[in-house]
Design an enzyme around this catalytic site. Structure first.
Site, PDB file in Angstrom:
ATOM      1  N   CYS A 124      65.710  25.336  39.071  1.00  0.00           N
ATOM      2  CA  CYS A 124      64.501  24.890  39.758  1.00  0.00           C
ATOM      3  C   CYS A 124      63.301  24.905  38.825  1.00  0.00           C
ATOM      4  O   CYS A 124      62.767  25.973  38.525  1.00  0.00           O
ATOM      5  CB  CYS A 124      64.260  25.802  40.972  1.00  0.00           C
ATOM      6  SG  CYS A 124      62.707  25.492  41.812  1.00  0.00           S
ATOM      7  N   CYS A 165      60.144  26.537  40.066  1.00  0.00           N
ATOM      8  CA  CYS A 165      60.210  28.004  40.177  1.00  0.00           C
ATOM      9  C   CYS A 165      60.135  28.643  38.796  1.00  0.00           C
ATOM     10  O   CYS A 165      59.358  29.561  38.565  1.00  0.00           O
ATOM     11  CB  CYS A 165      61.525  28.427  40.822  1.00  0.00           C
ATOM     12  SG  CYS A 165      61.937  27.470  42.308  1.00  0.00           S
ATOM     13  N   ASP A 166      60.966  28.174  37.877  1.00  0.00           N
ATOM     14  CA  ASP A 166      61.188  28.901  36.635  1.00  0.00           C
ATOM     15  C   ASP A 166      60.548  28.249  35.407  1.00  0.00           C
ATOM     16  O   ASP A 166      60.562  28.842  34.330  1.00  0.00           O
ATOM     17  CB  ASP A 166      62.697  29.065  36.402  1.00  0.00           C
ATOM     18  CG  ASP A 166      63.339  29.908  37.496  1.00  0.00           C
ATOM     19  OD1 ASP A 166      62.602  30.649  38.161  1.00  0.00           O
ATOM     20  OD2 ASP A 166      64.567  29.816  37.690  1.00  0.00           O
TER      21      ASP A 166
HETATM   22  P1  FAD Z   1      69.444  28.309  52.255  1.00  0.00           P
HETATM   23  O1  FAD Z   1      68.630  29.325  51.582  1.00  0.00           O
HETATM   24  O2  FAD Z   1      70.430  27.539  51.453  1.00  0.00           O
HETATM   25  O3  FAD Z   1      70.218  29.049  53.455  1.00  0.00           O
HETATM   26  C1  FAD Z   1      71.263  28.427  54.147  1.00  0.00           C
HETATM   27  C2  FAD Z   1      71.856  29.359  55.183  1.00  0.00           C
HETATM   28  O4  FAD Z   1      72.862  28.667  55.916  1.00  0.00           O
HETATM   29  C3  FAD Z   1      72.563  30.587  54.632  1.00  0.00           C
HETATM   30  O5  FAD Z   1      72.383  31.668  55.537  1.00  0.00           O
HETATM   31  C4  FAD Z   1      74.029  30.162  54.607  1.00  0.00           C
HETATM   32  O6  FAD Z   1      74.921  31.264  54.653  1.00  0.00           O
HETATM   33  C5  FAD Z   1      74.088  29.377  55.903  1.00  0.00           C
HETATM   34  N1  FAD Z   1      75.183  28.402  56.017  1.00  0.00           N
HETATM   35  C6  FAD Z   1      75.519  27.365  55.217  1.00  0.00           C
HETATM   36  N2  FAD Z   1      76.537  26.659  55.736  1.00  0.00           N
HETATM   37  C7  FAD Z   1      76.854  27.256  56.916  1.00  0.00           C
HETATM   38  C8  FAD Z   1      77.804  26.983  57.958  1.00  0.00           C
HETATM   39  N3  FAD Z   1      78.651  25.950  57.899  1.00  0.00           N
HETATM   40  N4  FAD Z   1      77.835  27.822  59.019  1.00  0.00           N
HETATM   41  C9  FAD Z   1      76.981  28.881  59.123  1.00  0.00           C
HETATM   42  N5  FAD Z   1      76.057  29.170  58.177  1.00  0.00           N
HETATM   43  C10 FAD Z   1      75.997  28.366  57.104  1.00  0.00           C
HETATM   44  N6  FAD Z   1      62.508  28.427  45.846  1.00  0.00           N
HETATM   45  C11 FAD Z   1      61.255  28.909  45.692  1.00  0.00           C
HETATM   46  O7  FAD Z   1      60.375  28.612  46.492  1.00  0.00           O
HETATM   47  N7  FAD Z   1      60.966  29.749  44.649  1.00  0.00           N
HETATM   48  C12 FAD Z   1      61.891  30.156  43.728  1.00  0.00           C
HETATM   49  O8  FAD Z   1      61.587  30.916  42.798  1.00  0.00           O
HETATM   50  C13 FAD Z   1      63.232  29.664  43.886  1.00  0.00           C
HETATM   51  N8  FAD Z   1      64.185  29.982  42.987  1.00  0.00           N
HETATM   52  C14 FAD Z   1      65.471  29.561  43.203  1.00  0.00           C
HETATM   53  C15 FAD Z   1      66.472  29.986  42.315  1.00  0.00           C
HETATM   54  C16 FAD Z   1      67.787  29.627  42.523  1.00  0.00           C
HETATM   55  C17 FAD Z   1      68.857  30.138  41.575  1.00  0.00           C
HETATM   56  C18 FAD Z   1      68.128  28.795  43.635  1.00  0.00           C
HETATM   57  C19 FAD Z   1      69.565  28.408  43.899  1.00  0.00           C
HETATM   58  C20 FAD Z   1      67.135  28.342  44.488  1.00  0.00           C
HETATM   59  C21 FAD Z   1      65.792  28.711  44.292  1.00  0.00           C
HETATM   60  N9  FAD Z   1      64.752  28.289  45.139  1.00  0.00           N
HETATM   61  C22 FAD Z   1      63.497  28.786  44.977  1.00  0.00           C
HETATM   62  C23 FAD Z   1      65.020  27.371  46.261  1.00  0.00           C
HETATM   63  C24 FAD Z   1      65.108  28.118  47.597  1.00  0.00           C
HETATM   64  O9  FAD Z   1      66.025  29.190  47.453  1.00  0.00           O
HETATM   65  C25 FAD Z   1      65.529  27.191  48.721  1.00  0.00           C
HETATM   66  O10 FAD Z   1      64.621  26.118  48.822  1.00  0.00           O
HETATM   67  C26 FAD Z   1      65.586  27.900  50.069  1.00  0.00           C
HETATM   68  O11 FAD Z   1      66.418  29.030  50.033  1.00  0.00           O
HETATM   69  C27 FAD Z   1      66.082  26.959  51.160  1.00  0.00           C
HETATM   70  O12 FAD Z   1      66.137  27.644  52.366  1.00  0.00           O
HETATM   71  P2  FAD Z   1      67.068  27.162  53.547  1.00  0.00           P
HETATM   72  O13 FAD Z   1      66.888  28.198  54.624  1.00  0.00           O
HETATM   73  O14 FAD Z   1      66.801  25.750  53.883  1.00  0.00           O
HETATM   74  O15 FAD Z   1      68.576  27.202  52.989  1.00  0.00           O
END
Ligand code: FAD
Length: 306
Positions: free
Chosen positions: A130, A133-134
């Site tokens: 990202c 982020c980084d």
């Molecule tokens: P997610 O965080 O992906 O959560 C998805 C959820 O759904 C999880 O609980 C998962 O278990 C669940 N799930 C998935 N499929 C199923 C299913 N079929 N049934 C039931 N549950 C399911 N963003 C920032 O703002 N700052 C940062 O510094 C940053 N650094 C990052 C570093 C890394 C390495 C990564 C990978 C991402 C980073 N991001 C950062 C991005 C950020 O993490 C995401 O934008 C954010 O987590 C998205 O949130 P979300 O709730 O939409 O999905």
């Protein structure tokens, strides 16, 4: 049945569940793993009002906040099928079915990985996904961006303003990014673009990334590049495989939503990285989760009059 069932417990799902519970409606939260992608994040410096934190710490706070409310939390459960009957039904892979008057889908996304030696070992130690982020962590250093699509070239342009030098490595014969982005990238003095480059290894000193190795697919020669960071930009895959055919998805597989978080299925809302939202970030996902829960609440108060 639930009034609102949230599927996914990352930032979007947690926010949706809290907003729903605060309306006093019967709320469920079902997820594979609490915290989602944040669990895999080392440093977080752009969660506004918190100068710096770590993924697992933010997740612990998120979980505590959720548990403070009357929310039915079910983890280690994967949703396998959605159907709209009189109620919305979510079939779990375990065989159970959850029923709800409305649903918020927040199953997030995952970065496509290179699958080369060193990538996992140096994740968060130079291997990043990202740039928003980084990027600032590599100020004044040399980095590579892997992937010459729109996100790769956007990342290169973004990073070129912060770091000393950016090398873009594209596997194909030419970049796939929009022409206007390519032109912008080529105009920047500290961006080099290498096509037909297959990354074969992330190199490191045991602590951090020191470079990468790639094969020139035209000549077959192997090259090493000295670097402090590697941004992998070869695609973000939404976790929607289980929804195909049952809800409208974009051609990238993201759930189509409107400004209220509504999807193509009545009573089903979506939020966060799993949707067509253009930017994928923690703070944006939380806002989207709140929006979807409020959208669902609006839907419920109208529905109950009929
Ligand atoms: P997610 O965080 O992906 O959560 C998805 C959820 O759904 C999880 O609980 C998962 O278990 C669940 N799930 C998935 N499929 C199923 C299913 N079929 N049934 C039931 N549950 C399911 N963003 C920032 O703002 N700052 C940062 O510094 C940053 N650094 C990052 C570093 C890394 C390495 C990564 C990978 C991402 C980073 N991001 C950062 C991005 C950020 O993490 C995401 O934008 C954010 O987590 C998205 O949130 P979300 O709730 O939409 O999905």
């Amino acid at each position: 049945p639930y009034d609102l069932l949230v599927v996914g417990a990352g930032p979007a799902g947690a926010a949706a569940a809290i907003y729903a519970a605060r309306k006093g409606i019967r709320t469920g939260l079902v997820a594979d793993r609490f915290g989602g992608q944040v669990m895999d994040t080392v440093g977080i410096e752009n969660f506004i009002s918190v100068k710096a934190t770590e993924g697992p710490k933010l997740v612990a706070n998120l979980e505590q906040h959720v548990l403070d409310y009357d929310i039915d939390v079910m983890t280690a459960q994967k949703a396998g099928k959605l159907s709209r009957k009189e109620l919305v039904e979510i079939e779990l892979e375990s065989g159970a079915t959850l029923k709800s008057r409305s649903v918020v889908l927040a199953t997030g996304a995952r970065w496509r990985e290179l699958n080369v030696p060193g990538e996992h070992q140096y994740r968060g130690k130079g291997v990043a996904y990202c740039p928003h982020c980084d990027g600032p962590l590599f100020k004044g250093k040399k980095v590579a961006v892997i992937g010459g699509g729109n996100s790769g070239i956007e990342a290169a342009i973004d990073l070129a303003g912060i770091v000393e030098h950016v090398t873009v490595l594209e596997f194909g014969d030419s970049l796939r990014a929009d022409e206007v982005l390519q032109r912008k990238a080529r105009s920047m003095k500290n961006i080099d673009i290498v096509t037909r480059a297959q990354t074969t290894e992330v190199l490191g000193d045991g602590q951090r990334v020191t470079g990468l190795r790639y094969t020139d697919r035209a000549s077959g020669d192997s090259h090493d590049v000295a670097l402090a960071g590697i941004f992998v930009q070869i695609g973000l895959i939404p976790n929607t495989e289980w929804l195909k055919g049952d809800i409208e998805l974009s051609r990238h597989g993201e759930i189509e939503i409107n400004s209220r978080g509504e999807t193509s299925v009545p009573g089903v809302f979506a939020a966060g990285d799993v949707t067509t939202v253009p930017f994928k970030q923690i703070i944006i996902s939380m806002g989207a989760g709140a929006t979807a829960a409020l959208g669902a609440f609006d839907y419920l108060i109208r529905e109950s009059v009929e």
